[in-house]
Design a protein around this motif. Sequence first.
Motif, PDB file in Angstrom:
ATOM      1  N   VAL A 125       0.839  -1.201   0.000  1.00  0.00           N
ATOM      2  CA  VAL A 125       0.000   0.000   0.000  1.00  0.00           C
ATOM      3  C   VAL A 125       0.873   1.250   0.000  1.00  0.00           C
ATOM      4  O   VAL A 125       0.666   2.177  -0.787  1.00  0.00           O
ATOM      5  CB  VAL A 125      -0.967  -0.009   1.205  1.00  0.00           C
ATOM      6  CG1 VAL A 125      -1.627   1.345   1.392  1.00  0.00           C
ATOM      7  CG2 VAL A 125      -2.022  -1.088   1.029  1.00  0.00           C
ATOM      8  N   VAL A 126       1.871   1.273   0.879  1.00  0.00           N
ATOM      9  CA  VAL A 126       2.772   2.430   0.956  1.00  0.00           C
ATOM     10  C   VAL A 126       3.513   2.607  -0.363  1.00  0.00           C
ATOM     11  O   VAL A 126       3.644   3.719  -0.872  1.00  0.00           O
ATOM     12  CB  VAL A 126       3.757   2.279   2.133  1.00  0.00           C
ATOM     13  CG1 VAL A 126       4.858   3.316   2.067  1.00  0.00           C
ATOM     14  CG2 VAL A 126       3.015   2.366   3.460  1.00  0.00           C
ATOM     15  N   GLY A 127       3.973   1.512  -0.922  1.00  0.00           N
ATOM     16  CA  GLY A 127       4.695   1.579  -2.192  1.00  0.00           C
ATOM     17  C   GLY A 127       3.851   2.172  -3.305  1.00  0.00           C
ATOM     18  O   GLY A 127       4.310   3.046  -4.050  1.00  0.00           O
ATOM     19  N   GLN A 128       2.623   1.737  -3.396  1.00  0.00           N
ATOM     20  CA  GLN A 128       1.735   2.267  -4.428  1.00  0.00           C
ATOM     21  C   GLN A 128       1.421   3.740  -4.180  1.00  0.00           C
ATOM     22  O   GLN A 128       1.396   4.534  -5.116  1.00  0.00           O
ATOM     23  CB  GLN A 128       0.456   1.447  -4.514  1.00  0.00           C
ATOM     24  CG  GLN A 128       0.703   0.080  -5.140  1.00  0.00           C
ATOM     25  CD  GLN A 128      -0.544  -0.760  -5.216  1.00  0.00           C
ATOM     26  OE1 GLN A 128      -1.301  -0.861  -4.251  1.00  0.00           O
ATOM     27  NE2 GLN A 128      -0.767  -1.376  -6.359  1.00  0.00           N
ATOM     28  N   GLU A 129       1.208   4.108  -2.917  1.00  0.00           N
ATOM     29  CA  GLU A 129       0.909   5.507  -2.593  1.00  0.00           C
ATOM     30  C   GLU A 129       2.091   6.417  -2.922  1.00  0.00           C
ATOM     31  O   GLU A 129       1.905   7.553  -3.349  1.00  0.00           O
ATOM     32  CB  GLU A 129       0.535   5.653  -1.123  1.00  0.00           C
ATOM     33  CG  GLU A 129      -0.827   5.095  -0.793  1.00  0.00           C
ATOM     34  CD  GLU A 129      -1.159   5.136   0.690  1.00  0.00           C
ATOM     35  OE1 GLU A 129      -0.283   5.502   1.510  1.00  0.00           O
ATOM     36  OE2 GLU A 129      -2.307   4.790   1.041  1.00  0.00           O
ATOM     37  N   LEU A 130       3.309   5.925  -2.730  1.00  0.00           N
ATOM     38  CA  LEU A 130       4.504   6.723  -2.998  1.00  0.00           C
ATOM     39  C   LEU A 130       4.939   6.677  -4.462  1.00  0.00           C
ATOM     40  O   LEU A 130       5.850   7.386  -4.858  1.00  0.00           O
ATOM     41  CB  LEU A 130       5.665   6.238  -2.120  1.00  0.00           C
ATOM     42  CG  LEU A 130       5.524   6.449  -0.624  1.00  0.00           C
ATOM     43  CD1 LEU A 130       6.692   5.814   0.120  1.00  0.00           C
ATOM     44  CD2 LEU A 130       5.419   7.933  -0.298  1.00  0.00           C
ATOM     45  N   GLY A 131       4.304   5.815  -5.230  1.00  0.00           N
ATOM     46  CA  GLY A 131       4.698   5.672  -6.623  1.00  0.00           C
ATOM     47  C   GLY A 131       5.996   4.902  -6.789  1.00  0.00           C
ATOM     48  O   GLY A 131       6.687   5.034  -7.793  1.00  0.00           O
ATOM     49  N   ALA A 132       6.324   4.094  -5.802  1.00  0.00           N
ATOM     50  CA  ALA A 132       7.555   3.303  -5.835  1.00  0.00           C
ATOM     51  C   ALA A 132       7.330   2.018  -6.632  1.00  0.00           C
ATOM     52  O   ALA A 132       6.213   1.496  -6.692  1.00  0.00           O
ATOM     53  CB  ALA A 132       7.996   2.956  -4.415  1.00  0.00           C
ATOM     54  N   THR A 133       8.391   1.524  -7.220  1.00  0.00           N
ATOM     55  CA  THR A 133       8.295   0.249  -7.924  1.00  0.00           C
ATOM     56  C   THR A 133       8.205  -0.874  -6.890  1.00  0.00           C
ATOM     57  O   THR A 133       8.654  -0.720  -5.737  1.00  0.00           O
ATOM     58  CB  THR A 133       9.515   0.012  -8.825  1.00  0.00           C
ATOM     59  OG1 THR A 133      10.676  -0.184  -8.002  1.00  0.00           O
ATOM     60  CG2 THR A 133       9.725   1.153  -9.804  1.00  0.00           C
ATOM     61  N   PRO A 134       7.650  -2.012  -7.286  1.00  0.00           N
ATOM     62  CA  PRO A 134       7.614  -3.156  -6.362  1.00  0.00           C
ATOM     63  C   PRO A 134       9.014  -3.559  -5.899  1.00  0.00           C
ATOM     64  O   PRO A 134       9.203  -3.971  -4.750  1.00  0.00           O
ATOM     65  CB  PRO A 134       6.968  -4.265  -7.195  1.00  0.00           C
ATOM     66  CG  PRO A 134       6.193  -3.560  -8.241  1.00  0.00           C
ATOM     67  CD  PRO A 134       6.956  -2.305  -8.541  1.00  0.00           C
ATOM     68  N   GLN A 135       9.993  -3.403  -6.783  1.00  0.00           N
ATOM     69  CA  GLN A 135      11.373  -3.747  -6.427  1.00  0.00           C
ATOM     70  C   GLN A 135      11.912  -2.809  -5.356  1.00  0.00           C
ATOM     71  O   GLN A 135      12.617  -3.243  -4.441  1.00  0.00           O
ATOM     72  CB  GLN A 135      12.260  -3.705  -7.678  1.00  0.00           C
ATOM     73  CG  GLN A 135      11.934  -4.757  -8.703  1.00  0.00           C
ATOM     74  CD  GLN A 135      10.779  -4.395  -9.632  1.00  0.00           C
ATOM     75  OE1 GLN A 135      10.201  -3.306  -9.570  1.00  0.00           O
ATOM     76  NE2 GLN A 135      10.418  -5.318 -10.502  1.00  0.00           N
ATOM     77  N   GLU A 136      11.600  -1.524  -5.460  1.00  0.00           N
ATOM     78  CA  GLU A 136      12.069  -0.563  -4.451  1.00  0.00           C
ATOM     79  C   GLU A 136      11.482  -0.890  -3.080  1.00  0.00           C
ATOM     80  O   GLU A 136      12.197  -0.899  -2.074  1.00  0.00           O
ATOM     81  CB  GLU A 136      11.705   0.865  -4.864  1.00  0.00           C
ATOM     82  CG  GLU A 136      12.538   1.367  -6.024  1.00  0.00           C
ATOM     83  CD  GLU A 136      12.096   2.709  -6.565  1.00  0.00           C
ATOM     84  OE1 GLU A 136      12.968   3.447  -7.058  1.00  0.00           O
ATOM     85  OE2 GLU A 136      10.881   3.031  -6.495  1.00  0.00           O
ATOM     86  N   ILE A 137      10.198  -1.183  -3.044  1.00  0.00           N
ATOM     87  CA  ILE A 137       9.560  -1.478  -1.755  1.00  0.00           C
ATOM     88  C   ILE A 137      10.052  -2.816  -1.202  1.00  0.00           C
ATOM     89  O   ILE A 137      10.250  -2.952   0.007  1.00  0.00           O
ATOM     90  CB  ILE A 137       8.025  -1.448  -1.898  1.00  0.00           C
ATOM     91  CG1 ILE A 137       7.579  -0.008  -2.179  1.00  0.00           C
ATOM     92  CG2 ILE A 137       7.333  -1.989  -0.661  1.00  0.00           C
ATOM     93  CD1 ILE A 137       7.994   1.009  -1.123  1.00  0.00           C
ATOM     94  N   ALA A 138      10.268  -3.790  -2.061  1.00  0.00           N
ATOM     95  CA  ALA A 138      10.815  -5.068  -1.594  1.00  0.00           C
ATOM     96  C   ALA A 138      12.194  -4.863  -0.976  1.00  0.00           C
ATOM     97  O   ALA A 138      12.512  -5.432   0.068  1.00  0.00           O
ATOM     98  CB  ALA A 138      10.882  -6.069  -2.747  1.00  0.00           C
ATOM     99  N   LEU A 139      13.002  -4.029  -1.608  1.00  0.00           N
ATOM    100  CA  LEU A 139      14.340  -3.732  -1.099  1.00  0.00           C
ATOM    101  C   LEU A 139      14.261  -3.039   0.264  1.00  0.00           C
ATOM    102  O   LEU A 139      14.983  -3.390   1.195  1.00  0.00           O
ATOM    103  CB  LEU A 139      15.096  -2.863  -2.095  1.00  0.00           C
ATOM    104  CG  LEU A 139      16.550  -2.597  -1.790  1.00  0.00           C
ATOM    105  CD1 LEU A 139      17.380  -3.851  -2.022  1.00  0.00           C
ATOM    106  CD2 LEU A 139      17.072  -1.468  -2.656  1.00  0.00           C
ATOM    107  N   VAL A 140      13.372  -2.070   0.378  1.00  0.00           N
ATOM    108  CA  VAL A 140      13.207  -1.346   1.645  1.00  0.00           C
ATOM    109  C   VAL A 140      12.745  -2.309   2.739  1.00  0.00           C
ATOM    110  O   VAL A 140      13.271  -2.294   3.855  1.00  0.00           O
ATOM    111  CB  VAL A 140      12.232  -0.162   1.476  1.00  0.00           C
ATOM    112  CG1 VAL A 140      11.842   0.425   2.822  1.00  0.00           C
ATOM    113  CG2 VAL A 140      12.844   0.906   0.578  1.00  0.00           C
ATOM    114  N   LEU A 141      11.777  -3.150   2.425  1.00  0.00           N
ATOM    115  CA  LEU A 141      11.282  -4.111   3.414  1.00  0.00           C
ATOM    116  C   LEU A 141      12.393  -5.092   3.811  1.00  0.00           C
ATOM    117  O   LEU A 141      12.573  -5.383   4.995  1.00  0.00           O
ATOM    118  CB  LEU A 141      10.073  -4.862   2.860  1.00  0.00           C
ATOM    119  CG  LEU A 141       9.395  -5.848   3.804  1.00  0.00           C
ATOM    120  CD1 LEU A 141       8.874  -5.145   5.055  1.00  0.00           C
ATOM    121  CD2 LEU A 141       8.250  -6.547   3.097  1.00  0.00           C
ATOM    122  N   ALA A 142      13.143  -5.572   2.837  1.00  0.00           N
ATOM    123  CA  ALA A 142      14.226  -6.514   3.126  1.00  0.00           C
ATOM    124  C   ALA A 142      15.293  -5.882   4.014  1.00  0.00           C
ATOM    125  O   ALA A 142      15.915  -6.560   4.831  1.00  0.00           O
ATOM    126  CB  ALA A 142      14.850  -7.010   1.818  1.00  0.00           C
TER     127      ALA A 142
END
Length: 99
Positions: free
Chosen positions: A35-52
Motif C-alpha cells: 500500500v505504501v509503495g503504491q501511494e509513494l509511486g515506488a516500484t515493487p522492487q524498491e519497496i521489496a528492497l526497503v522491506l528486506a
Amino acid sequence: MFGQISYVLRFNNALALLGVNPQHLTETARQSAQVVGQELGATPQEIALVLASDLPLDYKMQLDPKTAMTWIRKRKINPRNPNVREALYNLGWGELVDY
C-alpha cells in the motif's frame, strides 16, 4: 484492480529474487508495504528492497546484492531515491548507490 494484482505479484517476485521468502513475512507487513509503495509511486522492487533492509541481520546476510545491481541497470530501482539509498546502506550494499 488488475494493476493492484500485478503490483502484488511483482512485489512478491522481487522479494523472492532478493532471497526473501514472502511467506516468511506476515501478511500484514507485506500488505502495508504494498500500500505504501503504491501511494509513494515506488516500484515493487524498491519497496521489496526497503522491506528486506528491515529484516534481522542474520536474514539480511543471506540476501543477494546481484539482484539489486540488475535492478539498478534495468532502472527498476533508483539508488538516488532516499528510501532506496538508505535501504542499500542498511543492507551493507552502499557501493551500489553510485553504481
